[in-house]
Design an enzyme around this catalytic site. Structure first.
Site, PDB file in Angstrom:
ATOM      1  N   ARG A   1       0.836  -1.192  -0.037  1.00  6.48           N
ATOM      2  CA  ARG A   1      -0.179  -0.099  -0.004  1.00  6.48           C
ATOM      3  C   ARG A   1       0.957   1.121   0.075  1.00  6.48           C
ATOM      4  O   ARG A   1       1.769   1.495   0.890  1.00  6.48           O
ATOM      5  CB  ARG A   1      -0.819  -0.217   1.418  1.00  6.48           C
ATOM      6  CG  ARG A   1      -1.741   1.171   1.476  1.00  6.48           C
ATOM      7  CD  ARG A   1      -2.741   0.886   2.814  1.00  6.48           C
ATOM      8  NE  ARG A   1      -3.107   2.454   3.153  1.00  6.48           N
ATOM      9  CZ  ARG A   1      -2.938   3.088   4.201  1.00  6.48           C
ATOM     10  NH1 ARG A   1      -1.982   2.687   4.777  1.00  6.48           N
ATOM     11  NH2 ARG A   1      -3.379   4.178   4.555  1.00  6.48           N
TER      12      ARG A   1
ATOM     13  N   ARG B   1      -9.454  17.898   9.639  1.00  3.81           N
ATOM     14  CA  ARG B   1      -8.444  17.980  10.533  1.00  3.81           C
ATOM     15  C   ARG B   1      -8.349  19.309  10.929  1.00  3.81           C
ATOM     16  O   ARG B   1      -8.909  20.371  10.547  1.00  3.81           O
ATOM     17  CB  ARG B   1      -6.940  17.912  10.021  1.00  3.81           C
ATOM     18  CG  ARG B   1      -6.677  16.386   9.188  1.00  3.81           C
ATOM     19  CD  ARG B   1      -5.248  16.314   8.453  1.00  3.81           C
ATOM     20  NE  ARG B   1      -5.265  15.029   8.056  1.00  3.81           N
ATOM     21  CZ  ARG B   1      -4.670  14.059   8.497  1.00  3.81           C
ATOM     22  NH1 ARG B   1      -4.489  13.978   9.768  1.00  3.81           N
ATOM     23  NH2 ARG B   1      -4.549  12.835   7.870  1.00  3.81           N
TER      24      ARG B   1
ATOM     25  N   LYS C   1     -13.099   2.664   0.506  1.00  2.00           N
ATOM     26  CA  LYS C   1     -12.823   2.636   2.032  1.00  2.00           C
ATOM     27  C   LYS C   1     -14.301   3.001   2.810  1.00  2.00           C
ATOM     28  O   LYS C   1     -14.700   4.039   2.493  1.00  2.00           O
ATOM     29  CB  LYS C   1     -11.631   3.488   2.203  1.00  2.00           C
ATOM     30  CG  LYS C   1     -10.355   2.898   1.732  1.00  2.00           C
ATOM     31  CD  LYS C   1      -9.181   4.011   1.898  1.00  2.00           C
ATOM     32  CE  LYS C   1      -8.997   4.269   3.482  1.00  2.00           C
ATOM     33  NZ  LYS C   1      -7.808   5.022   3.598  1.00  2.00           N
TER      34      LYS C   1
ATOM     35  N   THR D   1      -6.603  -1.661  10.014  1.00  2.00           N
ATOM     36  CA  THR D   1      -6.344  -0.516  11.054  1.00  2.00           C
ATOM     37  C   THR D   1      -5.945  -1.294  12.369  1.00  2.00           C
ATOM     38  O   THR D   1      -6.963  -2.081  12.806  1.00  2.00           O
ATOM     39  CB  THR D   1      -7.547   0.363  11.108  1.00  2.00           C
ATOM     40  OG1 THR D   1      -7.921   0.780   9.955  1.00  2.00           O
ATOM     41  CG2 THR D   1      -7.231   1.461  11.940  1.00  2.00           C
TER      42      THR D   1
END
Length: 482
Positions: free
Chosen positions: A37, A78, A224, A285
């Site tokens: 990845r 963020r 995702k 994850t």
């Protein structure tokens, strides 16, 4: 002498500063990585292209087909920067998310934000989650330019950490301007798969497909699954899965939005749903996060990997463990051992959920019949699938079996995509190089020489009447190994 034992579950490993050297890539391939990845949240297109070249080179040297997954950053929401890079939030203290603050003006009382729409999507008493849920804020008041909060769970908060809302609902386009620029650069990297972050509908996948087509790239798209509102809407979720080659259970942001208590059930449902819809699925994850700093996994981490394998995931993924961890090779080995241990259980080798299903094509009927026959004929040691596009071995891999599926093709791009399919061993084999009458014996000879079968075994062979034509598989044979 016994045939080779191959791990069926695939391993995806993230490349980073701890693993991007040519020597480390070679060691990781030897340890068992099936797909690498490239995380586009970090690094430049030029750096990723250089790493991709190293992966292709070392894959050729190792004699293996290893896939490359380009993971687009997506709209990660963020906070901005603090003057001193980090602060300590105290439970009960006030804290403001202020759209008028500059990028380097955050302090103990407030911080800026790169998400201008936040004030439109939150209301009083919402819970905002910072740094993957490690810190929590309760919304007290919302104005056009700021959100005033009270710290519910405090701790250290660093610059540029992500922000989510408990329950989801912070909307932003899946493809940001950065993603659009990164997609243009993929023509030099030529990944086998492209992962789209924070997908909200099938339209995000279709848009990505169109952009990839414009640069002449035929990469499989991985959606995702990270948004609570997506897993809550069956119609939207099914549309996303149908539009994609597969999905990633992205447990970081998804777990933050839905809560960890709900996450395990959602993981199991996503794996089952993707397999039933003939799509691949990656579980990701924090699978072995303790191995960022430790050379051995915890028992809980081994169980986590094993449970995903028993649920039927095609692949398990490593993130920081291989990107920046101290023990990248050891963590791949530990994950491989955990997967192999789970695959020895009977439940991982049998499946019954498709016995009532009507097939939509000769190709699907042959694929399902081959797995059923392999599971019920004790002398069969594997399935040899002559394939052009890779769709027949993909269909086969949707049913659980303890036997290897040999995806035999002369197309490297097909073989690299098959690196992500559970139970499929991609091997270069050009059936068109032989007379038609010799193809079966040459296939047996190829597997025998590779140590995958022994004399006296049998294999199942699937192929098309017309060699070299995608989607034409319509023949299945049981062949003795002599």
């Amino acid at each position: 002498m016994t045939p080779k034992i191959n791990r069926r579950t695939k391993i995806v490993a993230t490349i980073g500063p701890g693993s991007e050297s040519e020597d480390m890539i070679a060691r990781l391939i030897t340890a068992g990585v099936d797909v690498f990845r490239l995380n586009f949240s970090h690094g430049t297109a030029e750096q990723h292209a250089a790493v991709a070249q190293r992966i292709r080179k070392q894959s050729r040297i190792a004699g293996r087909y290893v896939g490359i997954l380009a993971d687009l950053q997506g709209p990660k929401i963020r906070i901005s920067k603090f003057r001193d890079d980090a602060i300590e939030l105290t439970e009960g203290a006030p804290f403001r998310l202020d759209l008028n603050l500059g990028d380097d003006e955050g302090d103990q009382r407030s911080v800026g934000l790169d998400y201008r729409e936040l004030c439109d999507f939150v209301v009083q008493d919402d819970i905002l989650l910072l740094d993957d849920g490690r810190l929590r804020l309760r919304v007290d008041q919302v104005t056009p330019s700021a959100v005033d909060c009270t710290v519910v769970i405090g701790g250290k908060l660093s610059s540029r950490k992500g922000i989510n809302r408990l329950g989801g609902g912070l909307a932003a386009p899946a493809l940001t301007s950065k993603d659009l620029n990164d997609i243009k650069e993929l023509s030099t990297i030529k990944p086998d798969f492209v992962a789209v972050s924070f997908v909200s509908s099938a339209d995000d996948i279709l848009q990505t497909q169109e952009l990839l087509a414009e640069i002449g790239l035929e990469a499989g798209i991985i959606a995702k699954i990270e948004r609570a509102e997506v897993v809550a809407d069956e119609e939207i979720l099914n549309g996303i899965i149908r539009a994609s080659l597969g999905v990633m259970v992205a447990r970081g942001d998804l777990g933050v939005e839905v809560g960890d208590a709900q996450l395990i059930g959602i993981q199991k449902e996503l794996i089952s749903r993707a397999r039933k819809m003939d799509r691949v699925v990656i579980t990701a994850t924090q699978m072995m996060e303790s191995m960022i700093d430790n050379s051995m996994p915890t028992r809980a981490e081994v169980f986590d990997v094993a449970n995903a394998v028993l649920d039927g995931t095609d692949a398990v993924m490593l993130s920081a463990e291989t990107a920046v961890g101290k023990y990248p090779v050891e963590v791949v080995t530990a994950m491989s051992d955990a997967a192999l241990g789970a695959e020895r259980q009977a439940v991982a080798r049998t499946s019954r959920y498709r016995l009532e299903r009507q097939f939509s094509s000769p190709q699907e009927a042959i694929a399902m019949a081959a797995i059923y026959a392999a599971n019920h004929y004790a002398n069969v040691r594997g399935i040899a699938c002559l394939t052009e596009s890779g769709s027949t071995p993909l269909l086969m891999s949707r049913l659980s079996s303890g036997l290897p599926i040999f995806g035999l093709s002369a197309k490297p791009e097909t073989l690299q995509k098959l690196a992500l399919c559970r139970g499929v061993i991609p091997k270069f084999f050009d059936a068109r190089a032989f007379e038609e009458i010799d193809v079966e014996s040459r296939t047996i000879e190829f597997l025998l020489d590779g140590g995958y079968v022994l004399k006296g075994d049998s294999i199942l062979l699937t192929k098309g009447t017309v060699m070299g034509e995608p989607g034409s598989t319509n023949i299945m044979k049981v062949l003795p190994v002599q």
